[in-house]
Motif scaffolding. Sequence first.
Motif, PDB file in Angstrom:
ATOM      1  N   MET A 207       0.718  -1.410  -0.057  1.00  0.00           N
ATOM      2  CA  MET A 207       0.061  -0.037   0.031  1.00  0.00           C
ATOM      3  C   MET A 207       0.934   1.418   0.102  1.00  0.00           C
ATOM      4  O   MET A 207       0.664   2.107  -0.650  1.00  0.00           O
ATOM      5  N   GLY A 208       1.824   1.072   0.624  1.00  0.00           N
ATOM      6  CA  GLY A 208       2.794   2.227   0.579  1.00  0.00           C
ATOM      7  C   GLY A 208       3.627   2.441  -0.567  1.00  0.00           C
ATOM      8  O   GLY A 208       3.524   3.615  -1.412  1.00  0.00           O
ATOM      9  N   LEU A 209       3.998   1.688  -1.214  1.00  0.00           N
ATOM     10  CA  LEU A 209       4.441   1.581  -2.580  1.00  0.00           C
ATOM     11  C   LEU A 209       3.596   2.096  -3.596  1.00  0.00           C
ATOM     12  O   LEU A 209       3.987   2.734  -4.608  1.00  0.00           O
ATOM     13  N   THR A 210       2.351   1.760  -3.640  1.00  0.00           N
ATOM     14  CA  THR A 210       1.513   2.059  -4.643  1.00  0.00           C
ATOM     15  C   THR A 210       0.589   3.453  -3.990  1.00  0.00           C
ATOM     16  O   THR A 210      -0.160   3.959  -4.766  1.00  0.00           O
ATOM     17  N   ASN A 211       0.963   4.101  -2.655  1.00  0.00           N
ATOM     18  CA  ASN A 211       0.300   5.176  -2.376  1.00  0.00           C
ATOM     19  C   ASN A 211      -1.082   5.117  -2.309  1.00  0.00           C
ATOM     20  O   ASN A 211      -2.158   5.964  -2.592  1.00  0.00           O
ATOM     21  N   CYS A 212      -1.546   3.787  -1.595  1.00  0.00           N
ATOM     22  CA  CYS A 212      -2.876   3.845  -1.529  1.00  0.00           C
ATOM     23  C   CYS A 212      -3.200   3.297  -0.003  1.00  0.00           C
ATOM     24  O   CYS A 212      -4.057   2.188   0.214  1.00  0.00           O
ATOM     25  N   TYR A 213      -2.750   3.969   1.216  1.00  0.00           N
ATOM     26  CA  TYR A 213      -2.877   3.236   2.298  1.00  0.00           C
ATOM     27  C   TYR A 213      -4.356   3.506   2.608  1.00  0.00           C
ATOM     28  O   TYR A 213      -5.017   4.537   2.619  1.00  0.00           O
ATOM     29  N   HIS A 214      -4.988   2.381   3.346  1.00  0.00           N
ATOM     30  CA  HIS A 214      -6.341   2.493   3.856  1.00  0.00           C
ATOM     31  C   HIS A 214      -6.399   1.638   4.990  1.00  0.00           C
ATOM     32  O   HIS A 214      -6.232   0.235   4.872  1.00  0.00           O
ATOM     33  N   PRO A 215      -6.085   2.209   6.398  1.00  0.00           N
ATOM     34  CA  PRO A 215      -6.217   1.490   7.446  1.00  0.00           C
ATOM     35  C   PRO A 215      -6.987   0.031   7.449  1.00  0.00           C
ATOM     36  O   PRO A 215      -6.732  -1.085   7.879  1.00  0.00           O
ATOM     37  N   PRO A 216      -8.449   0.244   7.162  1.00  0.00           N
ATOM     38  CA  PRO A 216      -9.151  -0.939   7.430  1.00  0.00           C
ATOM     39  C   PRO A 216      -8.766  -2.195   6.527  1.00  0.00           C
ATOM     40  O   PRO A 216      -9.289  -3.328   6.813  1.00  0.00           O
ATOM     41  N   ALA A 217      -7.868  -1.733   5.514  1.00  0.00           N
ATOM     42  CA  ALA A 217      -7.588  -2.924   4.677  1.00  0.00           C
ATOM     43  C   ALA A 217      -6.609  -3.827   5.197  1.00  0.00           C
ATOM     44  O   ALA A 217      -6.499  -5.080   5.060  1.00  0.00           O
ATOM     45  N   GLY A 218      -6.003  -3.293   6.519  1.00  0.00           N
ATOM     46  CA  GLY A 218      -5.027  -4.447   7.102  1.00  0.00           C
ATOM     47  C   GLY A 218      -5.997  -5.412   7.828  1.00  0.00           C
ATOM     48  O   GLY A 218      -5.472  -6.554   8.093  1.00  0.00           O
ATOM     49  N   ALA A 219      -7.300  -5.129   8.300  1.00  0.00           N
ATOM     50  CA  ALA A 219      -8.097  -6.321   8.671  1.00  0.00           C
ATOM     51  C   ALA A 219      -8.602  -7.177   7.608  1.00  0.00           C
ATOM     52  O   ALA A 219      -8.848  -8.256   7.975  1.00  0.00           O
TER      53      ALA A 219
END
Length: 271
Positions: A119-131
Amino acid sequence: MRGVQRYHLEIKPAPPVIAWALFSGLTSFIAMSILGMITKYGAAIKDHHLPFAIAPAGASAVLLYGVPSAPLSQPRNVLVGHMIAAVIGTFMNQLFIDSPESLRWLPGALAVGISIALMGLTNCYHPPAGATAYLAGFYSADYVRVGWWFALYPVLPVFLIMISVALILNNLARVYPVYWFTAVPMASIIPLAEQKTNVAQIPVQDEESLRSSVDACGASQVDDHIENEGDADSAWMAARIHELEHELYELRAKQHRDETARLQTPHSNVV
């Protein structure tokens, strides 16, 4: 719905905090109700006990309907973040499917870590995606029922519904999204040599002075106004700060390259 960077929209006074909170709660309720009703009354879902209203959707609802102007709430972050997490979680699960019981903790941890890195490499962090990554990697019941289909079902349809509801309901009283793909102009569109941004020169006193200073910097693709957004100034500033961070990174990288070239050729006239 095309994003505030595409339009000249009039900024209106922010609604009271209680109105913002109640509207966010109502839109979240409607979105989660839709997922719940699909789970309850969908014939195939009901007959085969398939998962649909997965827990990460509730976490995403906080961002999509509570803080829709945040960079982490934009459609690309939501959809791509969850899809990356689902694919990595599925892969980790299958990779360790025959592992001993003592290693059952490992695929979930790896799934979350690798997903965050991607997500960091693609610049698309989204916290709930960790779940989402953890659900697939940690042998959850939701994942076990669908296996390799986890990314395409239920993750993809669930978050397409969440984003669609956000596009419709958020725009009844505020504007969503701030941007679809990214707030950063591509280098091919705005060459580095033309980027003369000086972060220290950007005033923050009021909207008018802020926009005039941005225009002086040549960032013509930044949005001008946000219509009826409860945190309008914050939404605009979030997009602009996100852009400035990347511009500053590029400028520092250029300075580093120039300095390296100057040191390697001490007798040249490299500036």
